[in-house]
Design a protein around this motif. Structure first.
Motif, short mmCIF file in Angstrom:
data_model
loop_
_atom_site.label_atom_id
_atom_site.label_comp_id
_atom_site.label_asym_id
_atom_site.label_seq_id
_atom_site.Cartn_x
_atom_site.Cartn_y
_atom_site.Cartn_z
N GLY A 14 8.15 7.34 13.42
CA GLY A 14 8.83 6.05 13.37
C GLY A 14 7.90 4.92 13.78
O GLY A 14 7.77 3.91 13.08
N GLY A 15 7.22 5.10 14.91
CA GLY A 15 6.34 4.05 15.44
C GLY A 15 5.20 3.72 14.48
O GLY A 15 4.88 2.54 14.26
N SER A 16 4.60 4.75 13.90
CA SER A 16 3.45 4.51 13.01
C SER A 16 3.88 3.76 11.75
O SER A 16 3.17 2.89 11.27
N ILE A 17 5.04 4.15 11.20
CA ILE A 17 5.49 3.44 9.99
C ILE A 17 5.88 2.01 10.35
O ILE A 17 5.54 1.06 9.61
N ALA A 18 6.53 1.82 11.50
CA ALA A 18 6.88 0.44 11.90
C ALA A 18 5.61 -0.39 12.04
O ALA A 18 5.54 -1.52 11.53
N ALA A 19 4.60 0.18 12.71
CA ALA A 19 3.35 -0.57 12.93
C ALA A 19 2.67 -0.87 11.59
O ALA A 19 2.17 -1.97 11.36
N ARG A 20 2.69 0.10 10.69
CA ARG A 20 2.04 -0.10 9.39
C ARG A 20 2.74 -1.20 8.58
O ARG A 20 2.11 -2.12 8.08
N GLU A 21 4.07 -1.06 8.48
CA GLU A 21 4.82 -2.02 7.67
C GLU A 21 4.67 -3.43 8.25
O GLU A 21 4.53 -4.40 7.51
N SER A 22 4.69 -3.50 9.57
CA SER A 22 4.59 -4.80 10.23
C SER A 22 3.23 -5.43 9.96
O SER A 22 3.14 -6.61 9.58
N ALA A 23 2.15 -4.64 10.14
CA ALA A 23 0.80 -5.18 9.89
C ALA A 23 0.64 -5.58 8.43
O ALA A 23 0.04 -6.60 8.11
N THR A 126 -3.26 1.76 11.61
CA THR A 126 -4.47 1.07 12.08
C THR A 126 -5.27 0.54 10.88
O THR A 126 -5.83 -0.55 10.94
N ASP A 127 -5.27 1.29 9.78
CA ASP A 127 -5.96 0.80 8.58
C ASP A 127 -5.32 -0.50 8.08
O ASP A 127 -5.98 -1.35 7.50
N ALA A 128 -4.00 -0.63 8.30
CA ALA A 128 -3.31 -1.84 7.84
C ALA A 128 -3.54 -3.01 8.80
O ALA A 128 -3.12 -4.14 8.53
N GLY A 129 -4.17 -2.72 9.96
CA GLY A 129 -4.50 -3.81 10.88
C GLY A 129 -3.74 -3.80 12.20
O GLY A 129 -3.94 -4.69 13.03
N ALA A 130 -2.88 -2.78 12.42
CA ALA A 130 -2.16 -2.72 13.70
C ALA A 130 -3.11 -2.20 14.78
O ALA A 130 -3.96 -1.35 14.51
#
Ligand SMILES: Cc1cc2nc3c(=O)[nH]c(=O)nc-3n(C[C@H](O)[C@H](O)[C@H](O)COP(=O)(O)OP(=O)(O)OC[C@H]3O[C@@H](n4cnc5c(N)ncnc54)[C@H](O)[C@@H]3O)c2cc1C
Length: 468
Positions: A14-23, A126-130
């Motif tokens: 959940g956390g990783s997808i939230a961070a990815r989508e947000s970034a 992290t690749d998306a910038g989070a």
């Protein structure tokens, strides 16, 4: 104080997808993981559901190089264990013809260890910038005028922003935001499991394309077995309200089954790890958000009400939460009222569809495999009587059918109330009240289905022609 648009507590699915989508949406994003790497603290194995491949395009990039434990669960075996603790039969199932998409037609779950999967997933964020902060326990929520404004970590560092609680079953964010002090006993299960290692070649030889098993029993709550490339899990769970004895008593009963011991020997399996987890399991999520706070995945109580699949719901609710966050931040309104939008968004997803019949699904599940003494004690012998009884050479088949019918009659005082209490409400919720009378009235069913009428008429004509 460090300022972010979005702060995600937890780097599970959940956390990783939230961070990815947000970034990806251009929001300044940080996500925290208490373990040295994502997945370190979440050692429960997992079956990844095919909806993840359907709804998250990057899933096709997951390979055995990323996750050496990866193994498709093409077939599932259902062992039926009788009142004497013996395997009295089993059914093996594979994806059926009605399944509409790949890869769901090819496998039921893709199994892998979370210690491999979670870091792989976090890299997309992290690749998306989070920004990912590992080895960092978030210990509390910051508040301004009684409202949540950010988080504080164990070293006293402070971060401001909209908070996404992706911190799993025992959610600090849920507690500190006042959404939930603790789960009610009937909302949460405890799940002990053993992890066994065994040579991959043995698993391939012995299990073939089977990679999942459920042990249905009258003497312990349903136990699950999940095969990975180099080992398997055997575990079971039940709601906190159920246990008469220590959960280990029941898990050890499974492992002690003659059938299971034989499997251990043939697979040359050796115990590798023991784990116990809490898993929220409820018919309907509620209290999912507060001012400036949204709960996703296990923190929000989103595992599937029937089978407790929790990874896909965590990912889907993460996406719904970030869509909500984007709108809230651009409207400069992160109030609970504005964030009501989150409930509308997750309810419009496949997860929301599941929860439409959530109370009925949860109820029948509690009453069947998780009430072993009360229900499985008659259900297993009744099912085996019907399935196994026909293929029996002890008497002429017509005699056997009469014997089986007499035996099944003995189970009806248990079966009929169960059907009335659990099955009918579930069918009504799925089919709709207006269609229920079709099930009990063949004439109405035929009238509602012209193709049935035609098929019956055709079959009589064909029979006549054959006889001539
Ligand atoms: C035994 C068992 C078997 C299961 N099998 C399956 C399965 O086969 N398929 C399936 O889909 N689901 C399965 N589930 C459910 C699934 O594991 C969960 O639903 C899923 O992991 C939820 O994801 P999440 O991101 O919400 O939370 P989690 O995966 O629990 O992730 C939370 C993360 O937050 C971190 N964290 C927690 N608190 C803090 C804090 N204060 N500060 C920093 N970091 C923190 C944790 O270390 C963790 O990495 C199973 C569950 C159990 C218990």
């Amino acid at each position: 104080m460090e300022n972010y648009d979005v702060i995600v507590v937890g780097a599970g699915p959940g956390g990783s997808i939230a961070a990815r989508e947000s970034a990806k949406k251009g929001l300044k994003t940080i996500f925290f993981e208490r373990g040295r790497k994502p997945g370190e603290k979440n050692s429960s194995g997992c079956g990844l559901g095919p909806r993840m491949w359907r709804d998250f395009d990057f899933m096709t990039e997951l390979t055995p190089e990323d996750c050496p434990s990866l193994r498709p669960g093409a077939a599932a075996r259902n062992y039926l264990v009788n009142n004497d603790g013996e395997v009295s039969g089993y059914l093996m199932t594979k994806p059926t013809d009605s399944v509409t998409y790949e890869p769901a037609r090819s496998w039921i779950t893709m199994n892998c260890y979370r210690s491999e999967f979670d870091p792989w997933l976090a890299k997309y964020a992290t690749d998306a910038g989070a920004v990912l902060k590992t080895s960092t326990l978030v210990t509390g929520l910051l508040k301004e005028n009684g409202k949540v404004s950010g988080v504080i970590d164990e070293k006293g560092n402070k971060y401001s922003g909209l908070v996404i609680g992706a911190d799993g079953a025992i959610s600090m964010v849920a507690r500190e935001s006042g959404l939930r002090q603790r789960w009610e006993q009937e909302q949460v299960t405890i799940v002990p499991q053993y992890d066994f290692e065994c040579p991959p070649s043995k698993i391939d030889d012995v299990m073939g394309d089977e990679a999942l098993a459920v042990w249905w029993s009258a003497t312990f709550p349903a136990a699950y077995q999940v095969f990975f490339n180099d080992g398997f899990h055997i575990g079971l769970g039940n709601w906190m309200t159920w246990w008469e004895k220590n959960p280990m008593h029941y898990l050890n009963q499974v492992v002690a089954l003659k059938y299971f011991q034989r499997q251990i020997r043939i697979l040359e399996a050796k115990p590798r790890e023991f784990q116990v987890h809490l898993l929220p399991w409820q018919g309907q999520p509620h209290d999912t958000h507060a001012d400036n706070v949204i709960l996703i995945g296990d923190a929000g109580g989103f595992p599937c009400p029937l089978e407790a699949e929790g990874i896909y719901p965590a990912m889907v609710t993460a996406r719904a939460a970030i869509e909500t966050a984007v709108e809230a931040i651009s409207a400069a309104d992160v109030s609970k009222e504005f964030l009501n939008l989150y409930d509308a968004k997750w309810r419009a997803t496949s997860v929301g569809e599941e929860f439409k019949t959530g109370p009925e699904l949860a109820s029948i599940w509690k009453a069947l495999p998780f009430s072993p003494l009360k229900t499985m004690s008659w259900f297993v012998p009744m099912l085996m009587e019907i399935i196994g009884g026909i293929f029996d050479w002890s008497e002429p088949h017509a005699v056997r059918v009469r014997q089986i019918a007499r035996r099944v009659k003995q189970y009806l005082p248990n079966a009929i109330p169960f059907i009335m209490r659990e099955v009918i409400p579930l069918l009504t919720a799925i089919l709709g009240e207006e269609n229920m009378n079709l099930l009990t009235d063949p004439e109405k069913l035929i009238a509602a289905m012209p193709e049935l009428e035609e098929a019956i008429a055709r079959s009589f004509v064909e029979n006549d022609m054959e006889e001539k």
